[in-house]
Motif scaffolding. Sequence first.
Motif, PDB file in Angstrom:
ATOM      1  N   SER A 162       1.171  -1.153   0.136  1.00 41.82           N
ATOM      2  CA  SER A 162      -0.287  -0.066  -0.025  1.00 41.82           C
ATOM      3  C   SER A 162       0.636   1.067  -0.059  1.00 41.82           C
ATOM      4  O   SER A 162       0.587   2.123  -0.720  1.00 41.82           O
ATOM      5  CB  SER A 162      -0.576   0.024   1.273  1.00 41.82           C
ATOM      6  N   LYS A 188      -1.120  -9.503  -7.066  1.00 44.28           N
ATOM      7  CA  LYS A 188      -2.709  -9.255  -6.360  1.00 44.28           C
ATOM      8  C   LYS A 188      -3.057  -8.256  -5.587  1.00 44.28           C
ATOM      9  O   LYS A 188      -2.015  -7.082  -5.403  1.00 44.28           O
ATOM     10  CB  LYS A 188      -2.470 -10.039  -5.119  1.00 44.28           C
ATOM     11  N   HIS A 190      -3.681  -4.379  -5.085  1.00 42.79           N
ATOM     12  CA  HIS A 190      -4.159  -4.109  -3.234  1.00 42.79           C
ATOM     13  C   HIS A 190      -4.799  -2.501  -3.722  1.00 42.79           C
ATOM     14  O   HIS A 190      -5.011  -1.970  -4.335  1.00 42.79           O
ATOM     15  CB  HIS A 190      -2.561  -2.792  -3.133  1.00 42.79           C
ATOM     16  N   PRO A 191      -6.227  -3.163  -2.329  1.00 36.99           N
ATOM     17  CA  PRO A 191      -7.757  -2.714  -2.331  1.00 36.99           C
ATOM     18  C   PRO A 191      -7.382  -0.887  -1.955  1.00 36.99           C
ATOM     19  O   PRO A 191      -8.247  -0.284  -2.421  1.00 36.99           O
ATOM     20  CB  PRO A 191      -8.265  -3.364  -1.699  1.00 36.99           C
ATOM     21  N   ALA A 224     -10.240  -7.449  -2.777  1.00 37.81           N
ATOM     22  CA  ALA A 224     -10.344  -6.947  -1.295  1.00 37.81           C
ATOM     23  C   ALA A 224     -10.338  -7.911   0.085  1.00 37.81           C
ATOM     24  O   ALA A 224     -10.781  -7.107   0.845  1.00 37.81           O
ATOM     25  CB  ALA A 224     -11.182  -5.873  -0.902  1.00 37.81           C
ATOM     26  N   THR A 225     -10.693  -9.010  -0.233  1.00 38.00           N
ATOM     27  CA  THR A 225     -10.529  -9.424   0.855  1.00 38.00           C
ATOM     28  C   THR A 225      -9.614 -10.381   0.831  1.00 38.00           C
ATOM     29  O   THR A 225      -8.547 -10.554   0.030  1.00 38.00           O
ATOM     30  CB  THR A 225     -12.344 -10.966   0.462  1.00 38.00           C
ATOM     31  N   ALA A 226     -10.321 -11.298   1.777  1.00 36.45           N
ATOM     32  CA  ALA A 226      -9.135 -12.457   2.507  1.00 36.45           C
ATOM     33  C   ALA A 226      -8.656 -13.549   1.847  1.00 36.45           C
ATOM     34  O   ALA A 226      -7.666 -14.196   1.154  1.00 36.45           O
ATOM     35  CB  ALA A 226      -8.573 -13.167   3.738  1.00 36.45           C
ATOM     36  N   PHE A 243       5.456 -10.595  -1.046  1.00 38.78           N
ATOM     37  CA  PHE A 243       4.455  -9.828  -0.256  1.00 38.78           C
ATOM     38  C   PHE A 243       5.262  -8.639   0.709  1.00 38.78           C
ATOM     39  O   PHE A 243       6.616  -8.730   1.508  1.00 38.78           O
ATOM     40  CB  PHE A 243       4.397 -10.776   0.854  1.00 38.78           C
ATOM     41  N   GLY A 245       4.180  -5.416   3.299  1.00 37.83           N
ATOM     42  CA  GLY A 245       3.117  -5.260   4.844  1.00 37.83           C
ATOM     43  C   GLY A 245       2.896  -5.435   5.718  1.00 37.83           C
ATOM     44  O   GLY A 245       3.717  -5.863   6.257  1.00 37.83           O
ATOM     45  N   SER A 246       1.842  -5.840   6.471  1.00 37.30           N
ATOM     46  CA  SER A 246       1.581  -6.369   7.575  1.00 37.30           C
ATOM     47  C   SER A 246       2.361  -7.919   7.942  1.00 37.30           C
ATOM     48  O   SER A 246       2.088  -8.353   7.402  1.00 37.30           O
ATOM     49  CB  SER A 246       0.594  -5.925   7.997  1.00 37.30           C
ATOM     50  N   ARG A 248       0.527  -8.837  10.475  1.00 36.21           N
ATOM     51  CA  ARG A 248      -0.394 -10.283  10.531  1.00 36.21           C
ATOM     52  C   ARG A 248      -0.302 -10.829   8.922  1.00 36.21           C
ATOM     53  O   ARG A 248      -0.898 -11.791   9.064  1.00 36.21           O
ATOM     54  CB  ARG A 248      -1.638  -9.369  10.768  1.00 36.21           C
ATOM     55  N   GLY A 249      -0.997 -10.014   8.343  1.00 33.46           N
ATOM     56  CA  GLY A 249      -0.872 -10.496   6.369  1.00 33.46           C
ATOM     57  C   GLY A 249      -0.072 -11.184   6.302  1.00 33.46           C
ATOM     58  O   GLY A 249       0.124 -12.237   5.836  1.00 33.46           O
ATOM     59  N   ALA A 252       0.437 -15.132   8.083  1.00 30.96           N
ATOM     60  CA  ALA A 252      -0.912 -15.800   7.335  1.00 30.96           C
ATOM     61  C   ALA A 252      -0.920 -17.288   6.233  1.00 30.96           C
ATOM     62  O   ALA A 252      -0.499 -17.723   5.943  1.00 30.96           O
ATOM     63  CB  ALA A 252      -2.164 -15.101   7.438  1.00 30.96           C
ATOM     64  N   MET A 270       8.333  -7.449   5.915  1.00 31.51           N
ATOM     65  CA  MET A 270       6.730  -6.822   7.182  1.00 31.51           C
ATOM     66  C   MET A 270       7.246  -6.012   7.719  1.00 31.51           C
ATOM     67  O   MET A 270       8.174  -5.008   7.858  1.00 31.51           O
ATOM     68  CB  MET A 270       6.423  -8.111   7.858  1.00 31.51           C
ATOM     69  N   CYS A 306       8.040   1.564   6.022  1.00 31.15           N
ATOM     70  CA  CYS A 306       8.882  -0.034   6.222  1.00 31.15           C
ATOM     71  C   CYS A 306      10.207   0.985   7.143  1.00 31.15           C
ATOM     72  O   CYS A 306      10.549   0.193   8.165  1.00 31.15           O
ATOM     73  CB  CYS A 306       8.911  -1.265   5.525  1.00 31.15           C
ATOM     74  N   PHE A 398       2.796   1.840  12.555  1.00 28.61           N
ATOM     75  CA  PHE A 398       3.480   2.739  10.945  1.00 28.61           C
ATOM     76  C   PHE A 398       2.447   3.851  11.080  1.00 28.61           C
ATOM     77  O   PHE A 398       1.223   3.857  10.627  1.00 28.61           O
ATOM     78  CB  PHE A 398       2.436   1.450  10.200  1.00 28.61           C
TER      79      PHE A 398
END
Length: 529
Positions: A162, A188, A190-191, A224-226, A243, A245-246, A248-249, A252, A270, A306, A398
């Motif tokens: 993002s 993928k 980013h929304p 915009a969904t997992a 990847f 991002g976060s 968490r993401g 996962a 991350m 970051c 952040f």
Amino acid sequence: METRDSLTGRHLIAGEWVTADGGRVRAVNPVTAEPLNPAFCQATELQVDAALRAAADAAAQTRGLPGADWAALLDDIADRIEALGDTLMIRANEETALPLARLESERARTCFQLRLYGQEAREGSWVDAVIDHGDPARQPLPKPDVRRMLRPLGPVVVFDASNFPFAYGGCGGDTASALAAGNPVIVKAHPGHPGTDELFAEVVLAAIRAAGLPPGLFGMLQGATAESGSALVRHPLTEAVGFTGSLRGGRALFDIASSRPRPIPVYAEMGSLNPLVVLPGALAERGDAIADGLSQSITGGVGQFCTKPGLVLVIEGPDTERFIQGLKARMAAIPAGTMLNSAIQTGFRKVTQGFPGVAGVKVHLEPSCSGYTDATPGLFEVDASTFIARPELREEAFGPAALVVRCRDLAGLLDSIAAASGQLTGTVHAGASDDLKVVAAVADALERGVGRLVYNGYPTGLEVCRAMMHGGPYPATTAPATTSVGTSALVRFARPVAFQNTPDALLPPALREANPLGIRRMVDGVLIA
Ligand code: NAP
């Protein structure tokens, strides 16, 4: 400047713009909070499957394609991004609120990166060719001829970031390095910036068509969904994931990839606190200048880097209070900035509102999160023992905030650095009057927990170059042996293969005896350039 209204809101699969029944989602202008046109499709499992099948076909068709052809593709993509001109700038600005000047420099970095990784592919030595000639007469057993090099993996799924819609976006570092290493890519989107991603996908498709390459070489799925992201990682034809991002993401997706019947690597970059140490000599000699530079580094880009220094460590001394007050005054003078989206503002508010709940945390500057995405700077202070005892103080805020850890002595400083291990960067500011042994001990403590060590500078402003290391131990990344920036990023999307007693004509050109590509190789223990 012209605005563009011809975005389709569709996915790019096997060279076709396709729609779906998976629902619709709109980007939101972070300044006005108004939804932007068009509505974007959400990818379905069937579309994930179609994109991966096309990518796998493209991988089979492009196997053995010379590095020069990948380089030409990357050069053309860079040229076409530049040719998008204001269309790209306006859409990205509407979707992210990043200022045009910042977007212009990010576009320059992105195109430089595409061309640099292309140069690496064209030159060819990145495949790390090693040749050990055989010796049939060796006793007691003959020695086989063994030759090794890096070979592409196959379809790579890229989750773009993002906070850098260009440099870590649809045509950013992960895409550029995966293509340069000879792999198809499925992005993928980013929304937060789906229109920007669609423009990039258009550019890549045009470059692929112009080169006569298979259209499945690049795909882009919106959503915009997992679910769509998870399905991309779970798909059996996916070979690796990039990847940014976060935590968490990234975690996962790492867990999904690890629990597949056939696990695959996830190169997730991350969160990071980026500890920055200011030693007493540096404080005495140039405390005001450091407060100037540090306040800019913490708040630049509304703190959404970051590499933002979110942790400032100092040893108690005669200049400590003055330094903290100076930093506070400078940060207080910085006006509210517009964050990338409301979810990021919510995350920033949640983490910074949590700090004062920890007994012993002093609030110097309380961030104010107002409107849809605005935020002002925040500055907090804590002693070393509280910092070490309370893991919630090591959560990344952040945005434009930092926590100062005030240490009683060197031991407290070293223990605090160790507690904050697993970061992208670590910085030490030292003065001429600081004992070199102390500087070395601090630098060593930092080095053990980070990917990049900065002396007397600031970690923001990342150079894209051959020597760069942008990574670090978990939780900064899931793959501490690799970098996501710089030419070494290519090796993430390749794996070594050894060829034993293989006839010359069957070897990849990089390993043939006559070295037809003229690349740098290690032959019988001697580097031949
Ligand atoms: P994010 O929430 O991690 O999302 C990044 C991408 O991953 C999006 O495309 C998202 O898709 C996808 N994703 C996330 N979790 C997923 C899951 N469980 N399964 C499948 N896909 C998943 O990051 P963000 O939206 O860019 O920003 C959110 C927070 O991340 C920020 O507030 C900040 O704390 C952190 N961040 C850190 C950095 C850094 O470089 N350190 C950079 C950017 C953001 P969907 O949205 O469609 O699920």
